[in-house]
Design an enzyme around this catalytic site. Structure first.
Site, PDB file in Angstrom:
ATOM      1  CD  GLU A  29      -3.057  -0.803   0.470  1.00  0.00           C
ATOM      2  OE1 GLU A  29      -3.181   0.125   0.109  1.00  0.00           O
ATOM      3  OE2 GLU A  29      -3.860  -1.824   0.285  1.00  0.00           O
ATOM      4  CB  CYS A  33      -1.878   7.354   1.851  1.00  0.00           C
ATOM      5  SG  CYS A  33      -3.186   6.614   2.549  1.00  0.00           S
TER       6      CYS A  33
HETATM    7  P1  NDP Z   1       8.147   4.622   4.431  1.00  0.00           P
HETATM    8  O1  NDP Z   1       8.441   4.131   3.101  1.00  0.00           O
HETATM    9  O2  NDP Z   1       9.386   5.732   4.612  1.00  0.00           O
HETATM   10  O3  NDP Z   1       8.264   3.755   5.665  1.00  0.00           O
HETATM   11  C1  NDP Z   1       7.198   2.899   5.693  1.00  0.00           C
HETATM   12  C2  NDP Z   1       7.741   1.785   6.861  1.00  0.00           C
HETATM   13  O4  NDP Z   1       8.667   1.156   6.206  1.00  0.00           O
HETATM   14  C3  NDP Z   1       8.213   2.427   7.966  1.00  0.00           C
HETATM   15  O5  NDP Z   1       7.893   1.554   9.286  1.00  0.00           O
HETATM   16  C4  NDP Z   1       9.788   2.477   7.766  1.00  0.00           C
HETATM   17  O6  NDP Z   1      10.548   2.374   8.924  1.00  0.00           O
HETATM   18  C5  NDP Z   1       9.954   0.960   6.883  1.00  0.00           C
HETATM   19  N1  NDP Z   1      10.918   0.848   6.034  1.00  0.00           N
HETATM   20  C6  NDP Z   1      12.040   1.647   5.831  1.00  0.00           C
HETATM   21  N2  NDP Z   1      12.900   1.122   5.106  1.00  0.00           N
HETATM   22  C7  NDP Z   1      12.554  -0.017   5.040  1.00  0.00           C
HETATM   23  C8  NDP Z   1      13.249  -1.297   4.380  1.00  0.00           C
HETATM   24  N3  NDP Z   1      14.428  -1.066   3.478  1.00  0.00           N
HETATM   25  N4  NDP Z   1      12.751  -2.500   4.587  1.00  0.00           N
HETATM   26  C9  NDP Z   1      11.497  -2.597   5.153  1.00  0.00           C
HETATM   27  N5  NDP Z   1      10.829  -1.703   5.806  1.00  0.00           N
HETATM   28  C10 NDP Z   1      11.433  -0.306   5.638  1.00  0.00           C
HETATM   29  O7  NDP Z   1       6.846   5.610   4.454  1.00  0.00           O
HETATM   30  P2  NDP Z   1       6.473   6.700   5.422  1.00  0.00           P
HETATM   31  O8  NDP Z   1       6.722   6.116   7.076  1.00  0.00           O
HETATM   32  O9  NDP Z   1       7.181   8.151   5.259  1.00  0.00           O
HETATM   33  O10 NDP Z   1       4.934   6.714   5.262  1.00  0.00           O
HETATM   34  C11 NDP Z   1       4.351   7.567   4.190  1.00  0.00           C
HETATM   35  C12 NDP Z   1       4.104   6.980   3.160  1.00  0.00           C
HETATM   36  O11 NDP Z   1       3.041   5.693   3.137  1.00  0.00           O
HETATM   37  C13 NDP Z   1       3.469   8.062   2.048  1.00  0.00           C
HETATM   38  O12 NDP Z   1       3.949   7.768   0.828  1.00  0.00           O
HETATM   39  C14 NDP Z   1       2.002   7.647   2.029  1.00  0.00           C
HETATM   40  O13 NDP Z   1       1.540   8.051   0.861  1.00  0.00           O
HETATM   41  C15 NDP Z   1       2.083   6.284   2.280  1.00  0.00           C
HETATM   42  N6  NDP Z   1       0.816   5.641   3.012  1.00  0.00           N
HETATM   43  C16 NDP Z   1      -0.051   4.765   2.133  1.00  0.00           C
HETATM   44  C17 NDP Z   1      -1.162   4.361   2.808  1.00  0.00           C
HETATM   45  C18 NDP Z   1      -1.836   3.358   1.782  1.00  0.00           C
HETATM   46  O14 NDP Z   1      -2.755   2.717   2.622  1.00  0.00           O
HETATM   47  N7  NDP Z   1      -1.831   3.407   0.514  1.00  0.00           N
HETATM   48  C19 NDP Z   1      -1.646   4.790   3.930  1.00  0.00           C
HETATM   49  C20 NDP Z   1      -0.676   5.669   4.591  1.00  0.00           C
HETATM   50  C21 NDP Z   1       0.341   6.021   4.276  1.00  0.00           C
HETATM   51  P3  NDP Z   1      11.085   3.413   9.432  1.00  0.00           P
HETATM   52  O15 NDP Z   1      10.046   4.473   9.657  1.00  0.00           O
HETATM   53  O16 NDP Z   1      11.587   3.155  10.710  1.00  0.00           O
HETATM   54  O17 NDP Z   1      12.095   3.876   8.676  1.00  0.00           O
END
Ligand code: NDP
Length: 501
Positions: free
Chosen positions: A245, A279
């Site tokens: 997502e 999002c």
């Molecule tokens: P990120 O992609 O930065 O992070 C998402 C999660 O993935 C965090 O828990 C992060 O950890 C983790 N992560 C980071 N690097 C890795 C890796 N290499 N492998 C596995 N996991 C990893 O997104 P954001 O947290 O900034 O969230 C915002 C984004 O989410 C926006 O683009 C938004 O549109 C989207 N979103 C989509 C939704 C949907 O349902 N379609 C709903 C809500 C948001 P850490 O934070 O510790 O780096």
């Protein structure tokens, strides 16, 4: 990750992840950072817990999940306070987020048996001697990686549905919202203390990467498209199925026959709730030329009245992730440099940790503010001939998550043509609050669905079973078949399928 503290930016101190309020810098909590070995150990524990959880059956899981949802409901103001302190959104917005998540837990618990339980299906003439059954079995352990912007609602769309489907869950919250993650997991473990059916692992992206490689049965990721690709690549090593997502660049289309007051209200809230960090937030608005000037005037008027700050009376709060402020600033600057105008806000609206409401017009379609996810309280408003041109422009995006259409007569027609997973007619983001509706995107917005029946099936494998109930009348699938049986098969096929209609 920095070693000196900046409000809102998590730091690791003495092996603990420290989260702080993005507006005040106040410490919200500290949590042990997991190693890859800790993640593997959590998944091993979850595997055992899953056996017990499955053994409870749908009724036992339903009862516990409903108890969990009532604990959350009764403590909703406490939960909203943690969301408010750690992410910065006003308490009222946090209540709305938590309420929607609670509704989803109830729906998943209440519908899992109906959607996933065994059912008998119609057989086929060729194997008429066999009864056919379908059921959906859990993966065992599901890994859930969540974002920070809706730290309860978003991961719960995976957690609740995965649990209801009979899986144990290992959850890695965003490093920006560990306290919220811990709070919801602690409440579950108070309701289900017997086995670690829902566990949490804290840390940065590396911990998420370790979860991808830990041998979970399925990985549900919510976050940015760039990280989603990394998650898929890591999961590909072990052929672990993924649900992805990702972000969006949702459009609102305002047709000439729209109720303009309603459209303005939905546009301001859809674009600016949670400081635009949604999002499925509205980022682009395409307005039919006949009503463009009127709509824009009312939109600016309404958005200019929004209050921004840390208090409970604010309409929205700070930008949760400070690094996002530079992206918002770049999009505003690029829009203006490429010929656009700010009719509200603009570069001076960027006042870290806040960004004030900003409305941009005359922005070229190839500018970053129209093409890339901004994730701030900004809107581009563009004049189009009519709803058809609006759809065409809305669809010219790599993303396809949600969207909105305002029209008295053409709502359904235009909504169906939008290339996205979800669309609200005469509203914004309303689909997210309907638990029976699936939630997910197309293109760079990802694939797979949370919520609803599809969301339950996402966390289970289809299992097909046939059971012989009588000797074979026509032994088609056997070397014992006779020439007479083959002749009967030919006659039957012609009878069944030979007609052209
Ligand atoms: P990120 O992609 O930065 O992070 C998402 C999660 O993935 C965090 O828990 C992060 O950890 C983790 N992560 C980071 N690097 C890795 C890796 N290499 N492998 C596995 N996991 C990893 O997104 P954001 O947290 O900034 O969230 C915002 C984004 O989410 C926006 O683009 C938004 O549109 C989207 N979103 C989509 C939704 C949907 O349902 N379609 C709903 C809500 C948001 P850490 O934070 O510790 O780096």
């Amino acid at each position: 990750m920095t070693s000196t503290r900046t409000p809102g930016v998590p730091v690791v101190e003495d092996g603990a992840l420290v989260s702080t309020n993005p507006a005040t810098g106040e410490e919200v909590g500290r949590f042990p950072v997991a190693t890859a070995a800790d993640v593997d150990a959590a998944v091993a524990r979850a595997r055992e817990a899953a056996t017990w959880w499955v053994g409870l059956g749908h009724a036992g899981r339903r009862q516990r999940l409903l108890r969990y949802r009532s604990v959350l409901a009764n403590r909703i103001t406490e939960l909203a306070d943690v969301i408010h302190r750690e992410g910065g959104k006003p308490a009222a917005e946090a209540v709305v987020e938590a309420a929607a998540a609670i509704d989803h837990i109830a729906w998943a618990a209440g519908n899992a048996r109906r959607v996933l339980g065994q059912r008998k299906l119609r057989g086929s003439l060729m194997v008429a001697e066999h009864a056919a059954y379908l059921e959906y079995q859990p993966y065992g352990v599901v890994g859930v990686i969540g974002p920070w912007n809706y730290p309860v609602f978003t991961p719960m769309g995976s957690i609740a549905y995965a649990l209801a489907a009979g899986n144990a869950v290992v959850f890695k919250p965003s490093e920006y919202t560990p306290a919220v993650g811990q709070w919801i997991v602690d409440r579950f473990n108070e309701v289900v203390p017997e086995h670690p059916v829902l566990q949490i692992v804290h840390g940065t992206g590396e911990v998420g990467a370790a979860l991808c490689r830990s041998g979970v049965g399925k990985l549900a990721f919510t976050g940015s498209t760039a990280t989603g690709k990394k998650v898929m690549a890591a999961c590909a090593e072990t052929l672990t199925p993924v649900l992805v997502e990702c972000g969006g660049k949702d459009a609102m289309i305002v047709e000439a026959d729209a109720d303009l007051d309603a459209a303005v209200s939905a546009c301001v809230w859809g674009g600016m709730t949670n400081a635009g960090q949604t999002c499925v937030g509205i980022e682009r608005v395409y307005v039919a030329e006949r009503v463009y000037d009127d709509f824009l005037k009312r939109l600016v008027d309404r958005a200019s009245k929004l209050t921004v700050g840390v208090g409970d009376d604010a309409d929205f709060g700070p930008v949760t992730m400070p690094s996002q402020i530079e992206i918002i600033r770049r999009h505003i600057d690029d829009a203006i440099a490429s010929g656009g105008r700010a009719v509200l806000g603009g570069p001076e609206a960027v006042q870290p940790p806040y960004v004030k409401p900003t409305i941009l017009v005359d922005v070229p379609e190839d500018s970053a503010a129209v093409r890339e996810e901004t994730f701030g309280p900004t809107l581009t408003v563009t004049r189009v001939r009519d709803g058809d041109e609006g759809v065409e422009r809305a669809n010219a995006s790599v993303y396809g998550l949600g969207g909105s259409v305002f029209s008295r007569s053409r709502g359904m027609e235009l909504a169906r043509r939008l290339r996205s997973g979800m669309t609200s007619i005469n509203g914004a983001i309303s689909f997210a609050g309907v638990p029976s509706l699936p939630f997910g995107g197309v293109g760079d917005s990802g694939f797979g669905r949370i919520h609803g029946e599809d969301g339950l099936r996402e966390f289970a494998r289809a299992k097909a079973i046939t059971r012989r109930r009588a000797p074979s009348l026509i032994p088609a699938m056997s070397f014992d078949r006779t020439p007479k049986a083959v002749a009967m098969i030919i006659r039957s096929v012609k009878l069944l399928h030979g007609r052209s209609r």
